[in-house]
Design an enzyme around this catalytic site. Structure first.
Site, mmCIF file in Angstrom:
data_model
loop_
_atom_site.group_PDB
_atom_site.id
_atom_site.type_symbol
_atom_site.label_atom_id
_atom_site.label_comp_id
_atom_site.label_asym_id
_atom_site.label_seq_id
_atom_site.Cartn_x
_atom_site.Cartn_y
_atom_site.Cartn_z
ATOM 1 N N GLU A 83 0.807 -1.221 0.000
ATOM 2 C CA GLU A 83 0.000 0.000 0.000
ATOM 3 C C GLU A 83 0.841 1.271 0.000
ATOM 4 O O GLU A 83 0.374 2.333 -0.414
ATOM 5 C CB GLU A 83 -0.931 0.012 1.219
ATOM 6 C CG GLU A 83 -2.041 -1.025 1.177
ATOM 7 C CD GLU A 83 -3.137 -0.685 0.187
ATOM 8 O OE1 GLU A 83 -3.087 0.409 -0.410
ATOM 9 O OE2 GLU A 83 -4.038 -1.516 0.001
ATOM 10 N N GLU A 114 6.933 -21.624 8.910
ATOM 11 C CA GLU A 114 7.107 -20.686 10.017
ATOM 12 C C GLU A 114 8.026 -21.227 11.107
ATOM 13 O O GLU A 114 8.484 -20.478 11.965
ATOM 14 C CB GLU A 114 5.759 -20.316 10.630
ATOM 15 C CG GLU A 114 5.085 -21.416 11.421
ATOM 16 C CD GLU A 114 3.844 -20.905 12.144
ATOM 17 O OE1 GLU A 114 3.878 -20.880 13.377
ATOM 18 O OE2 GLU A 114 2.868 -20.523 11.469
#
Length: 297
Positions: A83, A114
């Protein structure tokens, strides 16, 4: 601390019977839980401000905002990075989101990714991490190995490290220069940290990245002056920004924007200082592109 003892893994007394609630009660209950998020984030204001100040210094020296996380936390980092490009006109390589398991993990979970500290180190090495960079490690549980590995590698390089967790005394906090810990309490649905914890992380990222961009001179008053008008909606927004900050008509705002090659900040300087394109460019160059500095002289 064992996973089962983490705040994010506890059952929420207020939602024990959410499965049998009416739809409206379900909505009201979740909404009531969400209202606790802003309060929890507010307890971390000092740490967030510190993160902004330190990150802004590195960014102004050419550093990058690099987000690392797994699952929801990783996706939020990718979102924040993406963004910043259209909102503040930065180059894509100045804000990068890394998610455990790579780009595919944005859509489908990559099992075991992870749990690897080495994977994060490799991902950061591939980016040629340097001491001016800022690494933001996100983990709702505060213990994700991928994030710990990334923070450790970043620290060894000399980069600024910031951790964002939703538990107190988080493990990742011990591996970061600045530890932000917004304790939002048990989720409405036990362990579903995409809910309150995800909202808290998004709020914190909003503040950090926005603060860093403000300190780079990418905001004048409270408008985005480096927004890139790449479609009709953004062209309209750019013209309105020019109008509201200079008081000119819509046609004059659009005409000046075109003369400024769609550079909103440049158009504002041209109008506010009654300068032509080259004069305005020189004024901005003298103030490192900071519109406010030019106009406050």
């Amino acid at each position: 601390m064992e996973i089962k003892n983490l705040t994010t893994e506890q059952r929420n007394p207020a939602t024990m019977h959410i499965d049998s609630m009416s739809t409206i009660d379900m909505v009201k209950t979740i909404n009531k839980e969400d209202q606790k998020v802003a309060v929890a984030v507010g307890t971390q204001d000092d740490k967030i401000a510190q993160a902004i100040d330190e990150a802004a210094k590195r960014y102004s020296k050419g550093g990058r905002l690099i987000y690392i996380g797994a699952g929801t936390s990783g996706r939020l980092g990718v979102l924040d990075a993406a963004e910043l490009v259209p909102t503040y006109g930065i180059k894509p390589e100045r804000a990068i989101g890394l998610i455990a398991g790579g780009k595919g993990a944005m859509y489908v979970a990559v099992e075991g990714a992870e749990d690897s500290q080495d994977l994060a180190k490799r991902d950061l090495k591939d980016l040629k991490l340097n001491k001016n960079d800022i690494v933001l490690g996100l983990a709702a549980s505060g213990r994700t190995p991928y994030v710990i590995g990334g923070l450790d590698y970043a620290k060894a390089i000399g980069a600024l490290t910031i951790s964002i967790a939703c538990v107190k005394d988080s493990k990742i906090g011990h591996h970061a220069d600045i530890a932000i810990e917004a304790v939002v309490g048990p989720e409405a649905i036990t362990g579903s940290t995409r809910m309150k914890a995800g909202t808290a992380q998004k709020m914190i990222l909003n503040m950090i990245s926005t603060g860093v961009m403000i300190k780079q001179g990418k905001v004048f008053e409270n408008v985005m002056i480096d927004v890139k008008p790449t479609n009709s909606k953004l062209i309209d927004r750019a013209c309105r920004i020019i109008q509201t900050t200079t008081g000119v008509s819509t046609p004059e705002a659009r005409n000046t924007l075109e003369k400024a090659n769609n550079d909103v900040g440049l158009a504002i300087v041209m109008l506010k200082t009654n300068s032509d394109l080259n004069q305005a460019k020189n004024l901005l160059k003298a103030e490192n592109g900071n519109v406010a500095e030019v106009l406050n002289k």
